[in-house]
Design a protein around this motif. Structure first.
Motif, PDB file in Angstrom:
ATOM      1  N   ALA A 606       0.828  -1.206   0.000  1.00  0.00           N
ATOM      2  CA  ALA A 606       0.000   0.000   0.000  1.00  0.00           C
ATOM      3  C   ALA A 606       0.865   1.259   0.000  1.00  0.00           C
ATOM      4  O   ALA A 606       0.526   2.256  -0.659  1.00  0.00           O
ATOM      5  CB  ALA A 606      -0.933  -0.014   1.214  1.00  0.00           C
ATOM      6  N   HIS A 607       1.985   1.216   0.720  1.00  0.00           N
ATOM      7  CA  HIS A 607       2.885   2.369   0.761  1.00  0.00           C
ATOM      8  C   HIS A 607       3.484   2.659  -0.617  1.00  0.00           C
ATOM      9  O   HIS A 607       3.497   3.826  -1.073  1.00  0.00           O
ATOM     10  CB  HIS A 607       4.000   2.108   1.777  1.00  0.00           C
ATOM     11  N   VAL A 608       3.950   1.629  -1.287  1.00  0.00           N
ATOM     12  CA  VAL A 608       4.534   1.818  -2.628  1.00  0.00           C
ATOM     13  C   VAL A 608       3.473   2.287  -3.619  1.00  0.00           C
ATOM     14  O   VAL A 608       3.708   3.207  -4.427  1.00  0.00           O
ATOM     15  CB  VAL A 608       5.201   0.504  -3.087  1.00  0.00           C
ATOM     16  N   SER A 609       2.286   1.692  -3.546  1.00  0.00           N
ATOM     17  CA  SER A 609       1.219   2.084  -4.477  1.00  0.00           C
ATOM     18  C   SER A 609       0.772   3.520  -4.237  1.00  0.00           C
ATOM     19  O   SER A 609       0.554   4.287  -5.192  1.00  0.00           O
ATOM     20  CB  SER A 609       0.026   1.132  -4.322  1.00  0.00           C
ATOM     21  N   LEU A 610       0.652   3.912  -2.967  1.00  0.00           N
ATOM     22  CA  LEU A 610       0.216   5.273  -2.666  1.00  0.00           C
ATOM     23  C   LEU A 610       1.234   6.298  -3.154  1.00  0.00           C
ATOM     24  O   LEU A 610       0.865   7.335  -3.740  1.00  0.00           O
ATOM     25  CB  LEU A 610      -0.003   5.411  -1.161  1.00  0.00           C
ATOM     26  N   THR A 611       2.502   6.022  -2.927  1.00  0.00           N
ATOM     27  CA  THR A 611       3.534   6.953  -3.392  1.00  0.00           C
ATOM     28  C   THR A 611       3.508   7.102  -4.906  1.00  0.00           C
ATOM     29  O   THR A 611       3.603   8.212  -5.448  1.00  0.00           O
ATOM     30  CB  THR A 611       4.916   6.476  -2.928  1.00  0.00           C
ATOM     31  N   ASP A 612       3.356   5.983  -5.611  1.00  0.00           N
ATOM     32  CA  ASP A 612       3.320   6.028  -7.068  1.00  0.00           C
ATOM     33  C   ASP A 612       2.092   6.781  -7.567  1.00  0.00           C
ATOM     34  O   ASP A 612       2.180   7.609  -8.493  1.00  0.00           O
ATOM     35  CB  ASP A 612       3.342   4.595  -7.613  1.00  0.00           C
ATOM     36  N   HIS A 613       0.934   6.544  -6.956  1.00  0.00           N
ATOM     37  CA  HIS A 613      -0.294   7.200  -7.404  1.00  0.00           C
ATOM     38  C   HIS A 613      -0.294   8.691  -7.076  1.00  0.00           C
ATOM     39  O   HIS A 613      -0.871   9.497  -7.833  1.00  0.00           O
ATOM     40  CB  HIS A 613      -1.510   6.522  -6.766  1.00  0.00           C
ATOM     41  N   LEU A 614       0.339   9.088  -5.985  1.00  0.00           N
ATOM     42  CA  LEU A 614       0.465  10.519  -5.694  1.00  0.00           C
ATOM     43  C   LEU A 614       1.360  11.208  -6.714  1.00  0.00           C
ATOM     44  O   LEU A 614       1.110  12.360  -7.101  1.00  0.00           O
ATOM     45  CB  LEU A 614       1.012  10.719  -4.283  1.00  0.00           C
ATOM     46  N   HIS A 615       2.406  10.515  -7.162  1.00  0.00           N
ATOM     47  CA  HIS A 615       3.285  11.101  -8.167  1.00  0.00           C
ATOM     48  C   HIS A 615       2.574  11.244  -9.508  1.00  0.00           C
ATOM     49  O   HIS A 615       2.766  12.242 -10.220  1.00  0.00           O
ATOM     50  CB  HIS A 615       4.535  10.245  -8.338  1.00  0.00           C
ATOM     51  N   THR A 616       1.783  10.264  -9.860  1.00  0.00           N
ATOM     52  CA  THR A 616       1.090  10.290 -11.154  1.00  0.00           C
ATOM     53  C   THR A 616      -0.257  11.002 -11.087  1.00  0.00           C
ATOM     54  O   THR A 616      -0.969  11.035 -12.095  1.00  0.00           O
ATOM     55  CB  THR A 616       0.876   8.857 -11.660  1.00  0.00           C
ATOM     56  N   ALA A 617      -0.642  11.514  -9.906  1.00  0.00           N
ATOM     57  CA  ALA A 617      -1.909  12.238  -9.724  1.00  0.00           C
ATOM     58  C   ALA A 617      -3.114  11.365 -10.027  1.00  0.00           C
ATOM     59  O   ALA A 617      -4.120  11.832 -10.575  1.00  0.00           O
ATOM     60  CB  ALA A 617      -1.936  13.499 -10.588  1.00  0.00           C
ATOM     61  N   HIS A 623      -6.681   6.849  -3.244  1.00  0.00           N
ATOM     62  CA  HIS A 623      -7.669   6.653  -2.173  1.00  0.00           C
ATOM     63  C   HIS A 623      -7.836   5.167  -1.849  1.00  0.00           C
ATOM     64  O   HIS A 623      -7.972   4.803  -0.670  1.00  0.00           O
ATOM     65  CB  HIS A 623      -9.005   7.267  -2.600  1.00  0.00           C
ATOM     66  N   SER A 624      -7.827   4.309  -2.857  1.00  0.00           N
ATOM     67  CA  SER A 624      -7.918   2.863  -2.605  1.00  0.00           C
ATOM     68  C   SER A 624      -6.700   2.353  -1.840  1.00  0.00           C
ATOM     69  O   SER A 624      -6.822   1.517  -0.933  1.00  0.00           O
ATOM     70  CB  SER A 624      -8.053   2.121  -3.939  1.00  0.00           C
ATOM     71  N   ALA A 625      -5.530   2.867  -2.199  1.00  0.00           N
ATOM     72  CA  ALA A 625      -4.320   2.468  -1.471  1.00  0.00           C
ATOM     73  C   ALA A 625      -4.375   2.922  -0.017  1.00  0.00           C
ATOM     74  O   ALA A 625      -3.933   2.198   0.889  1.00  0.00           O
ATOM     75  CB  ALA A 625      -3.082   3.040  -2.163  1.00  0.00           C
ATOM     76  N   LEU A 626      -4.928   4.102   0.239  1.00  0.00           N
ATOM     77  CA  LEU A 626      -5.091   4.564   1.613  1.00  0.00           C
ATOM     78  C   LEU A 626      -6.057   3.680   2.390  1.00  0.00           C
ATOM     79  O   LEU A 626      -5.862   3.414   3.585  1.00  0.00           O
ATOM     80  CB  LEU A 626      -5.585   6.009   1.616  1.00  0.00           C
ATOM     81  N   THR A 627      -7.101   3.220   1.738  1.00  0.00           N
ATOM     82  CA  THR A 627      -8.041   2.305   2.398  1.00  0.00           C
ATOM     83  C   THR A 627      -7.363   1.006   2.776  1.00  0.00           C
ATOM     84  O   THR A 627      -7.581   0.469   3.876  1.00  0.00           O
ATOM     85  CB  THR A 627      -9.244   2.043   1.482  1.00  0.00           C
ATOM     86  N   ASN A 628      -6.536   0.470   1.897  1.00  0.00           N
ATOM     87  CA  ASN A 628      -5.800  -0.750   2.216  1.00  0.00           C
ATOM     88  C   ASN A 628      -4.789  -0.519   3.342  1.00  0.00           C
ATOM     89  O   ASN A 628      -4.603  -1.382   4.205  1.00  0.00           O
ATOM     90  CB  ASN A 628      -5.078  -1.263   0.970  1.00  0.00           C
TER      91      ASN A 628
END
Length: 845
Positions: A606-617, A623-628
């Protein structure tokens, strides 16, 4: 520590005689031994002339060793199906002629009828009476492991009645048929069915007296042995086998022998046998029979595997079914209930674990007139209160595993009281270890006392565990890194001295966590890789687990999973998201999703996915990564949610969320506090509140310096330099930049390094006097590296910002052609990588 005192608590059950049962698996083992003995490998002591009709290949020492080890494993292990036996034989370097002759013997016994079974045990009996002239089938030592096994099977087989022998042969037929028959049997003609019915009626009339005598004899033996009602019911089922089945077997044998006369090549074709559901159910029940010694060996192996690696042991449903079978055959075996407790614990099943734990401890107290009170001594001189003490302690450990702190402390107080009454210092030390685990305060003092007392009592495991726990607890205080590493080093010395594998991994895992906290990610990754390189091979390398053999079993606990996730996060920080995903998939396979350590790799993913999704906007995916992430680390998820709110422009919601987090104990001090303050400064800077951000950053720098958080202190310096630059304090901004730039470039992530370089370029442009063309061109060229770093981590909004600044610099110095190229590049990049409006302004770091 969970199972302290369980094995010695109940003692042995010598008062209860175990009933030996001959199963089809035993028959298969006899054939395996017989075919190997016919090769006459032991010629150094067997001086009889060789049989000219039997091949005598030259066995290599490796084949002899593999055969001997395989024989011991088959004898000591529990019953397996024939398909499982063949899979085990395939994995061993046995003589191919031996395996083929063994399979041929199985097929011949399947087709030849009861005579082949009787002949096999006749040869066993000849060995048992040590007739040197006639024991050609089993030329082995009388007192060897194989010899004792043959003599025990001979005695058990000679006690069987004729109907039981018939039932044994039918069980062997189903045992063989279950492995090789893959199609439905054809229906018999009506005439053949009528003949079988008439023969069965005749057999009922002629053998009724003999059958009644067998029933009376077996019932008399059961009364003498004083077995329980359940086993007596099973044996009664075996005694009432209908004589019609005996006649049917004889008829089938005659038919098959006629087929063999017609076609000699049909001997290797598995025939189809008519089966009955009732007999097949009984066969499957008897096929899983295990003696008490085999059950104890199985329990010890599975317990050892559960301590080393969850995936190396049997899957939870399969292991639970095997435990139920062992409990049904040995109702007084408390170790089986405790293994069920461990199995439920790794599957995070609270009610099943609680029920199994209570079943493991409810049989001992109150037996033989003992009251079971603490300090009482039973007839055998044993402390009967020991069961109560360790039962309470294990129950407290169960509550601690599921986070029930209040319930765990209540049960632990009872265990401490019982241990104090009986002066059981060992139990007191184990209770103290769980006390500082469950206690909300004074953890460091309790750990220090545990270390001192455990060293006096020579409890090396508790002593090392206390040292590591004390170092981990001091990491949240202002203790110096030198003192923490010294505690870890002292603890590791004890672990290597006593070969404590789990604590060896725990020591390196703690080192990685400390280095990561202090801002040295390179050292953290190095410690994680050294942990993964430890030689933690299981002492027993060849352990049969159902149908698979775990030749190489390595320790896999919480530190191992954390080390794998550390490597994945380190690769993600470098922009290698594909490699990080592969490592996380490996962690997912190695640590099942329903296991104890799954939350570690779930948080890392979840940490890796959230960081990547924040970079790519990608706000929806973020939000799904934050839920996980919230399912495993709710406080961390709320802290990262503020970054998402700032990126989407909800500054009021982000400020309100950070205000709520200020009052939580989890972010009261240390690393979490510094990150909270940095997030608040980002919100203030984005909203234009420069004056509000300065005191927040000063507080963050103070906390980071007090707790030796070097990397967070460097980031704080860069945030401060950004604020000071926009306030026009160039000299102070340059000092802050010099204080934090080297720390970020030395061990920061690719994104942080790119942000630091971009801020350094902005500061250089702001300090350029008179808009010096050479200085501006130098800054513009340095932005190429910044763009490459942002592109590597897919921070597309930052790439657009970099191209825009570069175009403005070319415009200032009059390079119109280069400016137009940057403008075209900006337009093409925006078309190729469209992203939503990123609300973080260019004023933020």
């Amino acid at each position: 520590m969970l199972g302290q005192g369980v094995w010695t608590m109940y003692g042995s059950s010598a008062g209860r005689r175990d009933r030996d049962v001959v199963t089809p698996h035993n028959v298969a083992i006899l054939l395996f031994i017989q075919k190997y003995a016919l090769f006459r490998p032991n010629k150094y002591w067997d001086h009889r002339p060789p049989d000219p009709n039997t091949p005598h290949p030259d066995l290599t020492p490796q084949e002899r060793k593999a055969t001997c080890l395989m024989t011991v494993r088959l004898i000591q292990g529990g019953d397996m199906t024939l398909s499982e036996v063949l899979k085990v034989l395939e994995t061993a370097p046995l003589l191919p002629l031996h395996v083929s002759s063994f399979m041929t013997a199985l097929h011949q016994m399947y087709r030849s009828g009861i005579d082949s079974l009787l002949n096999l045990f006749d040869s066993v009996e000849k060995f048992a009476v040590q007739d040197s002239g006639r024991s050609e089938s089993f030329p082995c030592l009388w007192t060897s492991v194989v010899g004792l096994y043959l003599r025990r099977l001979n005695l058990t087989f000679r006690r069987l009645s004729f109907s039981q022998v018939t039932s044994l042969y039918q069980s062997f037929q189903f045992y063989y048929q279950d492995c090789f028959t893959t199609h439905q049997p054809p229906t018999l003609p009506l005439q053949h069915d009528q003949m079988a019915t008439e023969d069965s009626n005749i057999a009922d009339d002629t053998d009724s007296d003999a059958k009644m005598e067998d029933v009376v004899e077996e019932r008399r033996e059961e009364e003498e042995e004083n077995d329980d009602d359940e086993e007596a019911g099973e044996s009664a089922i075996n005694l009432t086998v209908c004589s019609a089945e005996v006649m049917a077997i004889s008829n089938n044998r005659v038919v098959r022998r006629g087929e063999e006369d017609d076609d000699d090549e049909a001997i290797m074709q598995p025939p189809v046998l008519l089966s009955r559901d009732r007999d097949k159910k009984r066969t499957l029940r008897e096929a899983g029979h295990s003696s008490r010694q085999q059950a104890e060996l199985f329990i010890s192996q599975q317990t050892s595997l559960l301590q080393y690696s969850d995936t190396a042991a049997l899957p939870p449903p399969v292991l639970q079914a095997k435990i139920k079978q062992l409990v049904r055959q040995n109702p007084d075996m408390a170790e089986a209930h405790f293994l069920s407790y461990l199995n439920c614990l790794r599957a995070c099943e609270y009610f099943g674990a609680l029920h199994a734990l209570l079943r493991a401890f409810d049989g001992h107290p109150g037996r033989n007139g003992d009251t079971g009170r603490s300090g009482d001594v039973g007839r055998s001189g044993e402390d009967t209160g020991r069961a109560f003490r360790y039962a309470a302690m294990n129950l407290a450990a169960l509550h601690a595993q599921f986070g029930h702190q209040e319930a765990g402390l209540e049960v632990l107080r009872e265990a401490v009281r019982l241990a104090q009454e009986s002066s059981d210092h060992t139990c007191l030390q184990h209770c103290l270890a769980w006390l500082y685990t469950l206690s909300p305060s004074h953890k460091a003092q309790l750990m220090q006392r545990s270390v001192v007392k455990s060293s006096e009592l020579s409890l090396s495991y508790l002593s090392c565990l206390g040292r590591l726990g004390h170092a981990a607890e001091l990491s949240h205080t202002t203790a110096s890194p030198a003192s923490l590493l010294q505690n870890v080093t002292h603890g590791e010395g004890v672990t290597w001295q006593h070969s404590l594998v789990s604590l060896q991994h725990g020591g390196w895992g703690l080192r990685a966590a400390l280095w990561c906290c202090w801002g040295a990610p390179v050292m953290a990754a190095l410690a994680s890789q050294l942990l993964l390189r430890l030689n933690s091979r299981h002492p027993a390398t060849n352990i049969t687990a159902s149908s698979k053999t775990t030749a190489n079993t390595f320790y896999a606990g919480q530190p191992t999973c954390a080390a794998v996730c550390n490597v994945a996060i380190a690769l993600a920080n470098l922009g290698e998201y594909q490699h990080a995903g592969e490592i996380l998939r490996h962690a997912q396979l190695r640590f099942p999703a329903n296991g104890l350590h799954a939350h570690t790799w779930m948080f890392a993913r979840a940490h890796v996915s959230l960081t990547d999704h924040l970079h790519t906007a990608s706000w929806t995916r973020a939000h799904s990564a934050l839920t996980n992430m919230a399912s495993t680390q709710p406080t961390e998820a709320r802290l990262r949610r503020s970054d998402l709110l700032v990126a989407t422009g909800d500054l009021v919601g982000a400020w309100r969320l950070l205000g709520e987090l200020r009052n939580e104990p989890a972010v009261a001090d240390g690393e979490a506090r510094v990150r909270l303050l940095l997030a608040e400064s980002c919100v203030a800077v984005t909203a234009g509140g420069w004056a509000i951000a300065i005191p927040i950053l000063v507080e963050a720098l103070t906390v980071a310096t007090r707790h030796h958080l070097a990397y967070l202190a460097a980031l704080t310096h860069l945030h401060t330099a950004n604020v000071q630059m926009h306030l026009g304090l160039m000299r102070e901004a340059e000092a802050s930049m010099a204080a934090g730039l080297s720390g970020v470039l030395a061990g920061g992530s690719v994104y942080d390094q790119a942000c630091a370089r971009l801020l350094h370029s902005k500061l250089a442009v702001s300090q350029a006097k008179g808009k010096q063309a050479g200085k501006l061109l130098e800054v513009a060229l340095s932005l190429d590296l910044v763009r490459q770093l942002f592109t590597k981590v897919r921070a597309f909004h930052r790439v657009r910002e970099t191209i825009y600044i570069k175009a403005r610099l070319y415009h200032e110095v009059g390079y119109m052609e280069e400016r137009n190229k940057c403008a075209l590049e900006f337009r093409q990049f925006e078309l190729n990588h469209p992203c939503q409006a990123y609300q973080r302004s260019m004023k933020n770091f």
